[in-house]
Write an enzyme that holds these catalytic residues in place. Structure first.
Site, PDB file in Angstrom:
ATOM      1  N   LYS A  52      -5.457   2.904  -0.524  1.00 47.93           N
ATOM      2  CA  LYS A  52      -4.620   1.696  -0.005  1.00 47.93           C
ATOM      3  C   LYS A  52      -3.486   1.358  -0.979  1.00 47.93           C
ATOM      4  O   LYS A  52      -2.437   1.027  -0.437  1.00 47.93           O
ATOM      5  CB  LYS A  52      -5.681   0.493   0.441  1.00 47.93           C
ATOM      6  CG  LYS A  52      -6.605   0.781   1.362  1.00 47.93           C
ATOM      7  CD  LYS A  52      -7.738   0.306   1.575  1.00 47.93           C
ATOM      8  CE  LYS A  52      -8.652   0.305   2.729  1.00 47.93           C
ATOM      9  NZ  LYS A  52      -9.850  -0.575   3.099  1.00 47.93           N
ATOM     10  N   GLN A  96     -13.262  -4.948   0.423  1.00 46.99           N
ATOM     11  CA  GLN A  96     -13.506  -3.853   0.744  1.00 46.99           C
ATOM     12  C   GLN A  96     -15.271  -3.882   1.021  1.00 46.99           C
ATOM     13  O   GLN A  96     -15.999  -4.399   0.288  1.00 46.99           O
ATOM     14  CB  GLN A  96     -13.263  -2.817  -0.403  1.00 46.99           C
ATOM     15  CG  GLN A  96     -13.898  -1.262   0.191  1.00 46.99           C
ATOM     16  CD  GLN A  96     -12.979  -0.587   1.003  1.00 46.99           C
ATOM     17  OE1 GLN A  96     -11.758  -0.851   1.472  1.00 46.99           O
ATOM     18  NE2 GLN A  96     -13.590   0.209   1.661  1.00 46.99           N
ATOM     19  N   ASP A 119      -7.556  -7.104   7.854  1.00 47.47           N
ATOM     20  CA  ASP A 119      -8.591  -5.964   8.393  1.00 47.47           C
ATOM     21  C   ASP A 119      -9.124  -6.356   9.844  1.00 47.47           C
ATOM     22  O   ASP A 119      -9.442  -5.727  10.547  1.00 47.47           O
ATOM     23  CB  ASP A 119     -10.050  -6.346   7.724  1.00 47.47           C
ATOM     24  CG  ASP A 119     -10.053  -4.978   6.470  1.00 47.47           C
ATOM     25  OD1 ASP A 119      -9.749  -4.078   6.795  1.00 47.47           O
ATOM     26  OD2 ASP A 119     -10.772  -5.216   5.577  1.00 47.47           O
TER      27      ASP A 119
END
Ligand code: GUN
Length: 291
Positions: A52, A96, A119
């Site tokens: 990422k 994460q 997200d």
């Protein structure tokens, strides 16, 4: 049979994003800034988060990696989230997953400012998605929609069978496929571990979205001719011939299923790269909203 090339398609989108960043900055907008929080050193999570950060560099975003110890307390992690919520330079951030067992994931997700939740996991954003309001879509389902769109695959009136009901993939993908515009308008069946007639449903499916995390679970005899297959599975299996010591396996037995499919995603190189680029799309949207 046509391979749905996620690597190529995501590169096209990446190029478009890089161009948009240049234009945005030229017009006096800020450089999009994504932050990623990594707790501990779970192998897959470290790989994903590093990817990422690398993606950000490639399109001209700023990125910040916040690395935290496996033993961090829930309270301390919530404080880190609060810092990112308040950091005016950070447009969007992700924490994460999975998190260590002693931390309540839902509590952490709920603590993220929905305006920075790139997200798309916050209940407010999932709710907005379900109601078809502008929001950040979760990265993997968005990547799937973009892939269907870029290949002009007809979805209206089709029977779409989603296998797996995770909050990250299966559940949101089923909602998006049922929305009343393209890509969507499908008749959706969301299946899971308690589904008793999965074989029957798969055999009737025009589109299959497989996201259950069991390598080679769906085989050629289980699908009908002409089916469109989206394989979200990325299980690491031991492979001594690889430098890393493992290879990625999808939920679909490619050899057999590809013989019957009209379109199919490979693993790797299908949904994975599309997921990565979706996070960049959301971060750009977050930066734009500040203009
Ligand atoms: N773990 C696996 N996929 C994801 C994702 O898309 N976002 C976050 N935050 N964690 C993940």
């Amino acid at each position: 049979m046509i391979i749905l090339d996620g690597k190529k398609t995501s590169q096209e989108i990446r190029n478009e994003i890089a161009e948009e960043v240049k234009t945005l900055v030229k017009k006096g907008g800020k450089t999009p800034h994504l932050a990623a929080v990594l707790v501990g050193n779970n192998g897959a999570s470290v790989t994903y988060v590093n990817a990422k950060v690398k993606d950000c560099e490639e399109v001209g975003f700023k990125s910040t990696l916040v690395k935290l110890s496996e033993t961090i307390s829930e309270k301390e992690l919530l404080e880190e989230v609060d810092k990112l919520n308040k950091d005016e330079d950070v447009d969007g951030f992700i924490v994460q997953l999975p998190l260590p067992k002693h931390i309540d994931e839902q509590k952490v997700i709920m603590a993220i400012d929905p305006a920075k939740d790139v997200d798309g996991f916050h209940p407010q954003n999932l709710g907005r998605m379900a109601l078809n309001l502008p929001t950040y879509l979760p990265a993997t389902p968005m990547g799937i929609m973009d892939l269907l769109d870029r290949y002009n695959i007809e979805t209206g009136g089709k029977h779409c069978v989603v296998v797996g009901r995770s909050h990250i993939v299966g559940l949101p993908a089923s909602i998006l496929m049922g929305r009343n515009h393209y890509p969507g308008n499908a008749t959706v069946t969301l299946t899971h571990s308690r589904t008793t007639n999965l074989k029957e449903l798969l055999k009737d499916a025009d589109i299959i979205i497989a996201a259950l995390g069991k390598p080679d679970f769906i085989t050629g005899d289980m699908v009908k001719d002409g089916v469109v297959v989206i394989d979200v599975g990325t299980t690491r299996v031991v492979d001594k011939t690889k430098k890393s010591g493992y290879k990625l396996k999808g939920d679909v037995e490619f050899e057999g299923v590809s013989k019957k499919a009209s379109y199919i995603t490979p693993v790797p190189g299908g949904v994975g790269p599309m997921t990565r680029v979706s996070l960049l799309k959301n971060t750009l949207m977050a930066a734009r909203s500040k203009m």
